[in-house]
Motif scaffolding. Sequence first.
Motif, PDB file in Angstrom:
ATOM      1  N   ILE A  46       0.825  -1.200   0.000  1.00 43.67           N
ATOM      2  CA  ILE A  46       0.000   0.000   0.000  1.00 43.67           C
ATOM      3  C   ILE A  46       0.863   1.255   0.000  1.00 43.67           C
ATOM      4  CG2 ILE A  46      -1.734   1.313   1.319  1.00 43.67           C
ATOM      5  CD1 ILE A  46      -2.659  -1.456   2.426  1.00 43.67           C
ATOM      6  N   ARG A  49      -3.966   5.949   0.896  1.00 44.68           N
ATOM      7  CA  ARG A  49      -5.348   5.575   1.155  1.00 44.68           C
ATOM      8  C   ARG A  49      -6.183   6.851   1.263  1.00 44.68           C
ATOM      9  NH1 ARG A  49      -1.083   5.548   3.421  1.00 44.68           N
ATOM     10  NH2 ARG A  49      -1.000   3.332   3.919  1.00 44.68           N
ATOM     11  N   GLY A 163      -8.307   2.112   4.368  1.00 46.27           N
ATOM     12  CA  GLY A 163      -8.787   3.353   3.790  1.00 46.27           C
ATOM     13  C   GLY A 163     -10.299   3.354   3.771  1.00 46.27           C
ATOM     14  N   VAL A 287      -5.519   2.669  -2.660  1.00 44.88           N
ATOM     15  CA  VAL A 287      -6.692   2.860  -1.793  1.00 44.88           C
ATOM     16  C   VAL A 287      -6.605   2.116  -0.474  1.00 44.88           C
ATOM     17  CG1 VAL A 287      -8.210   3.292  -3.763  1.00 44.88           C
ATOM     18  CG2 VAL A 287      -8.005   0.965  -2.858  1.00 44.88           C
ATOM     19  N   GLY A 288      -5.683   1.178  -0.331  1.00 47.90           N
ATOM     20  CA  GLY A 288      -5.612   0.393   0.882  1.00 47.90           C
ATOM     21  C   GLY A 288      -6.760  -0.606   0.976  1.00 47.90           C
ATOM     22  N   THR A 290     -10.266  -1.320   1.839  1.00 51.76           N
ATOM     23  CA  THR A 290     -11.509  -0.565   2.001  1.00 51.76           C
ATOM     24  C   THR A 290     -12.651  -1.448   2.490  1.00 51.76           C
ATOM     25  OG1 THR A 290     -11.948  -0.866  -0.364  1.00 51.76           O
ATOM     26  CG2 THR A 290     -10.914   1.211   0.317  1.00 51.76           C
TER      27      THR A 290
END
Length: 338
Positions: A46, A49, A163, A287-288, A290
Motif C-alpha cells: 500500500i 489511502r 482506507g 486505496v488500501g 476498504t
Amino acid sequence: MTDAVRLPAPVLCGLGTWLPPRVITNDDLSRELDTSDEWIRTRTGIGRRHVVQPGTATSDLAVEAGRRALKSAGVAAVDTVIVATTTPDRTCPATAPLVAHELGLGTVPAFDVGAVCTGFLYGLAAAAGLLATGSAGTVMVIGADTYSRILDPGDRSTRALFGDGAGAVVLRAGDAGEPGAWGRAALGSDGSGSDMIMVPSGGSRDPIRPETADSADPYFRMQGKKVMRNAVERMAEASLTVAHRFGWGVDDIDLFVAHQANIRIVHAVADRLGLGRERCHVHLDRVGNTAAASIPLALADAAAAGRLHAGDRVVTTAFGGGLTWGAAALHWPDLSPA
C-alpha cells in the motif's frame, strides 16, 4: 417429468464508486508514527489511502456510490437497498434506510449486512434470494466503510492498512446464462476465530459506559499472522468452488479480483490456485483495504484500466471478521461504471 424451475439470477447492470477526496500517503503516516514508506510498501503493498474528513459518515459515501450506480444502470430507482458495512453511522438504527431515503427511493425495504470485509458478497447472496423469489425486481448492494473512524491512532499496522470508500452495484432479475449474471456464491464462517478481527468494546458484550470508559477498547484489532493463514486457505477454496460451478478451470479465469487487504495475501491466494499473478487485479496500492467496499471498487478500477471486457470470466473473493469468507463469479457484461 417436468423440467426444473429456473429461478431468476442476479444480473449486474450498474456499478458506481466513491472515494473521499482526502488522501493520506505513507509519508504522511511516517510523520505521525514510527514507520516509513518502505516499511509499509514491503509488508502490505500500500502506498496511499483515502480518508474521510471530520463530519463525513459511512452513509455519505454510500449515497454517492449509490447515485453513481443508478446512473451507470440508467435507472432512477431500485426495489431494495442492502448496505454492507462494519462502520454504520450509528449502532442503531441500520444505515441502509437512511441511504435509501437520501437516494430518493421512498419507502423501499432497506437493511444492513454485517460480515466485515466479506460483507459485499454476503449482500450479493441476499440480493440473489430476493430476486429469485420475486420479492424484488432490482436490488442495490452497497459496500461502504469508514475504518478511519475505528482505528487506533497509535497503531501503525492498522492505520497503514485501511482506507475509506464505497462501491455500489445495481442488480436486476435476469437469466443465469446472460452476461453479468452472478453464479451462486460460496460462503462460509467460523465463529471460533471471532477474536482474530474485532472491535473489543462498544457492543452488548462490553458496552462503553461512564464507569467503564477508562478500560474500554473501542478500536479495531487484528491478529495479522493468523488472519493471513486463514484468508489464503479460505479464499482459495471458495474461489475454486465458484469457478467449478461455472465449469471453469483455473486457466479459464480471465481476471481474479480478491479482497484488497494486503498484496501478500492476494498473491498467496493466486499462487495456491496456480493462477498467474498477472491475472490478479490490484489497486490496493492506491486505496488500501476498504473493507466491504473492496470488491466493487476493484471491479470499477479494473474496468477503467481496460482490464475487463464483455464476456470475460471473473472470479471475486473476500475474507473478513467473524470469521467470514466467500466467492462469486460472473461473465463480465457490457458495462460502464460511474
